[in-house]
Design an enzyme around this catalytic site. Structure first.
Site, short mmCIF file in Angstrom:
data_model
loop_
_atom_site.label_atom_id
_atom_site.label_comp_id
_atom_site.label_asym_id
_atom_site.label_seq_id
_atom_site.Cartn_x
_atom_site.Cartn_y
_atom_site.Cartn_z
N HIS A 47 0.50 4.44 -2.45
CA HIS A 47 0.28 5.80 -1.95
C HIS A 47 1.43 6.74 -2.29
O HIS A 47 1.24 7.94 -2.40
CB HIS A 47 0.02 5.78 -0.43
CG HIS A 47 -1.39 5.40 -0.10
ND1 HIS A 47 -2.03 5.78 1.06
CD2 HIS A 47 -2.29 4.65 -0.77
CE1 HIS A 47 -3.26 5.30 1.07
NE2 HIS A 47 -3.45 4.60 -0.03
N ARG A 79 0.83 -1.21 0.00
CA ARG A 79 0.00 0.00 0.00
C ARG A 79 0.86 1.26 0.00
O ARG A 79 0.52 2.27 -0.63
CB ARG A 79 -0.92 -0.01 1.22
CG ARG A 79 -1.88 1.17 1.28
CD ARG A 79 -2.95 0.94 2.34
NE ARG A 79 -3.92 2.02 2.38
CZ ARG A 79 -4.11 2.81 3.45
NH1 ARG A 79 -3.40 2.63 4.54
NH2 ARG A 79 -5.01 3.76 3.41
N HIS A 107 -6.11 -5.87 -2.25
CA HIS A 107 -6.93 -5.96 -1.04
C HIS A 107 -7.18 -7.41 -0.61
O HIS A 107 -8.00 -7.66 0.27
CB HIS A 107 -8.26 -5.21 -1.23
CG HIS A 107 -8.07 -3.72 -1.25
ND1 HIS A 107 -9.08 -2.83 -1.53
CD2 HIS A 107 -6.98 -2.95 -1.00
CE1 HIS A 107 -8.62 -1.60 -1.48
NE2 HIS A 107 -7.34 -1.64 -1.17
N ASN A 135 -3.42 8.58 5.17
CA ASN A 135 -2.25 7.80 5.57
C ASN A 135 -2.08 7.61 7.07
O ASN A 135 -1.47 6.64 7.52
CB ASN A 135 -0.98 8.46 5.02
CG ASN A 135 -0.86 8.33 3.51
OD1 ASN A 135 -1.27 7.32 2.94
ND2 ASN A 135 -0.33 9.35 2.87
C1 HEM Z 1 -8.94 1.12 -6.09
C2 HEM Z 1 -8.90 2.07 -5.19
C3 HEM Z 1 -8.46 1.83 -3.79
C4 HEM Z 1 -9.09 2.27 -2.68
C5 HEM Z 1 -10.35 3.11 -2.62
C6 HEM Z 1 -8.35 1.79 -1.55
C7 HEM Z 1 -8.67 2.02 -0.22
C8 HEM Z 1 -8.09 1.40 0.86
C9 HEM Z 1 -8.47 1.58 2.22
C10 HEM Z 1 -9.56 2.52 2.73
C11 HEM Z 1 -7.73 0.73 2.98
C12 HEM Z 1 -7.82 0.53 4.49
C13 HEM Z 1 -6.73 1.24 5.23
C14 HEM Z 1 -6.94 1.15 6.72
O1 HEM Z 1 -7.96 1.66 7.19
O2 HEM Z 1 -6.09 0.56 7.43
C15 HEM Z 1 -6.86 0.03 2.09
C16 HEM Z 1 -5.94 -0.92 2.48
C17 HEM Z 1 -5.02 -1.50 1.62
N1 HEM Z 1 -4.84 -1.19 0.30
FE1 HEM Z 1 -6.09 -0.10 -0.86
N2 HEM Z 1 -7.28 1.07 -2.00
C18 HEM Z 1 -7.30 1.08 -3.36
C19 HEM Z 1 -6.37 0.51 -4.21
C20 HEM Z 1 -5.23 -0.14 -3.77
C21 HEM Z 1 -4.12 -0.48 -4.60
C22 HEM Z 1 -3.98 -0.13 -6.09
C23 HEM Z 1 -3.23 -1.13 -3.82
C24 HEM Z 1 -1.88 -1.68 -4.16
C25 HEM Z 1 -1.54 -2.09 -5.34
C26 HEM Z 1 -3.80 -1.21 -2.49
C27 HEM Z 1 -3.25 -1.88 -1.44
C28 HEM Z 1 -3.81 -1.94 -0.17
C29 HEM Z 1 -3.32 -2.82 0.87
C30 HEM Z 1 -2.23 -3.86 0.73
C31 HEM Z 1 -4.09 -2.53 2.01
C32 HEM Z 1 -3.91 -3.15 3.41
C33 HEM Z 1 -2.96 -2.26 4.19
C34 HEM Z 1 -2.57 -2.78 5.56
O3 HEM Z 1 -2.94 -3.89 5.93
O4 HEM Z 1 -1.85 -2.04 6.26
N3 HEM Z 1 -5.00 -0.57 -2.50
N4 HEM Z 1 -7.08 0.46 0.80
#
Ligand code: HEM
Ligand SMILES: *[C@@H]1O[C@H](CO)[C@@H](O)[C@H](O)[C@H]1NC(C)=O
Length: 325
Positions: free
Chosen positions: A65, A61, A191, A93
């Site tokens: 970002h 992530r 995700h 973030n």
């Molecule tokens: C398509 C649009 C996307 C939206 C709206 C989005 C939104 C989010 C949100 C709200 C979270 C939760 C963060 C939290 O509250 O801890 C999250 C987690 C995450 N996102 Fe996305 N995301 C998107 C695309 C992506 C992309 C393109 C990637 C990487 C290629 C990604 C990788 C991740 C990962 C790995 C997590 C887990 C993070 C953790 O466990 O610390 N996301 N995302």
């Protein structure tokens, strides 16, 4: 102008174009200048992963970002100062982004073996790739040579997509970064690992819109389970749930299986089923995991080239948290 002049001018232009592309990022960029670079990053990611599997998700992530705000220039790593609120302190973030200490420890080791050579932006790109691999995804080569930016503004995290977006808005957002709709669907598969804070989806449980409290596109029993994990009255902002509860630390196709079962956690996940084109891709990715993994690897490599600084632009930060003085 004669035809021959025109042709040579054209050839010159085409050659220039190719050379410019070549002067961009390069696989094996540190082979001569710091041959241990990728190995050291991988070691630090591996060590951190065995202490806490969640850091792999955090690092994937983090790369996303970084790249979606001012390009992949390591700007997400910069600490705020008395006069500047940096990206990492925007609500997008903070407090959710994690894994900064892994980048710090890799950077410290790299500075001790090849001072001033390996950029923080490249470390993030390598670490994201290593995180994909260590969680069971396919490996890919990371073209390197990114330079570090000197600007990080919390306000610019506006370009990150919020979890409330629908499929058209997501497509627009990714297109503005030079990524296709299919790459958006493919990359959303990230995700399949990691967690989310309750805050990011609680509207789907308690305050969907003025007439309906619970999002009808969310599976009823999954919603009930989420309500237990994220109680309505709770003021605990640190509550989290796994995004793919069955295998939260494995890069597999279950993100797409979840969506097909109306168990996508965010609106931005579940919405991929509302458009015929993206819905077919969700189905394909669920059915053909190897195909998805290879598309994911390519899309990650492409994402990693958004708006990069190369050549003499930017700098090689000595400390990933602070711009050089
Ligand atoms: C398509 C649009 C996307 C939206 C709206 C989005 C939104 C989010 C949100 C709200 C979270 C939760 C963060 C939290 O509250 O801890 C999250 C987690 C995450 N996102 Fe996305 N995301 C998107 C695309 C992506 C992309 C393109 C990637 C990487 C290629 C990604 C990788 C991740 C990962 C790995 C997590 C887990 C993070 C953790 O466990 O610390 N996301 N995302
Ligand atoms: C609230 O959401 C439901 C379900 O999606 C929808 O049928 C309804 O029209 C929405 N109401 C408003 C006021 O937007």
């Amino acid at each position: 102008m004669s035809v021959r002049m025109l042709i040579s001018a054209l050839i010159f232009l085409v050659l220039c174009e190719c050379m410019m592309l070549e002067a961009q990022l390069q696989v094996g960029f540190y082979d001569n200048s710091c041959s241990m670079a990728e190995f050291i990053v991988r070691q630090e990611v591996t060590n951190a992963f065995f202490r806490n599997k969640g850091v792999a998700a955090g690092l994937v992530r983090m790369h996303f970002h970084d790249c979606f705000v001012r390009g992949c220039d390591g700007s997400v790593l910069i600490d705020s100062t008395a006069t500047n609120s940096a990206e990492k302190d925007s609500p997008a973030n903070n407090p959710s982004l994690r894994g900064f200490e892994v980048i710090d420890s890799a950077k410290a080791r790299l500075e001790s073996v090849c001072e001033g050579v390996v950029s923080c932006a490249d470390i993030v790109a390598f670490a994201a790739r290593d995180s994909v691999v260590i969680t069971g995804g396919l490996g890919y080569e990371v073209p390197a040579g990114r330079r570090d930016g000197r600007i990080s503004l919390a306000s610019e995290t506006r370009s990150l997509p919020p979890p409330t977006l629908d499929v058209d808005q997501l497509t627009q957002n990714f297109r503005s970064m030079g990524l296709t709709q299919e790459e958006m669907v493919t990359l959303s598969g990230a995700h399949t690992i990691g967690r989310s804070h309750c805050l990011a989806f609680r509207n789907r449980l308690y305050s969907f819109n003025s007439t309906t409290s619970q999002d009808p596109s969310l599976d009823r029993s999954y919603a009930a389970q989420l309500k237990q994990q994220c109680p309505e009255g709770s003021t605990d902002a640190s509550l989290v749930v796994p995004m793919n509860p069955v295998t939260p630390a494995i890069t597999d196709e279950y993100y797409y299986t979840d969506i097909l079962a109306n168990r996508g956690l965010f609106t931005s996940d579940q919405t991929l089923l509302t458009d015929p084109t993206t819905a077919i891709q969700v189905l394909q990715n669920a059915r053909f995991p190897f195909l998805w993994k290879s598309k994911f690897a390519s899309a990650m490599a492409k994402m990693g080239q958004i708006g990069v600084l190369t050549g003499t632009a930017g700098e090689i930060r000595a400390n990933c948290r602070v711009i050089n003085t």
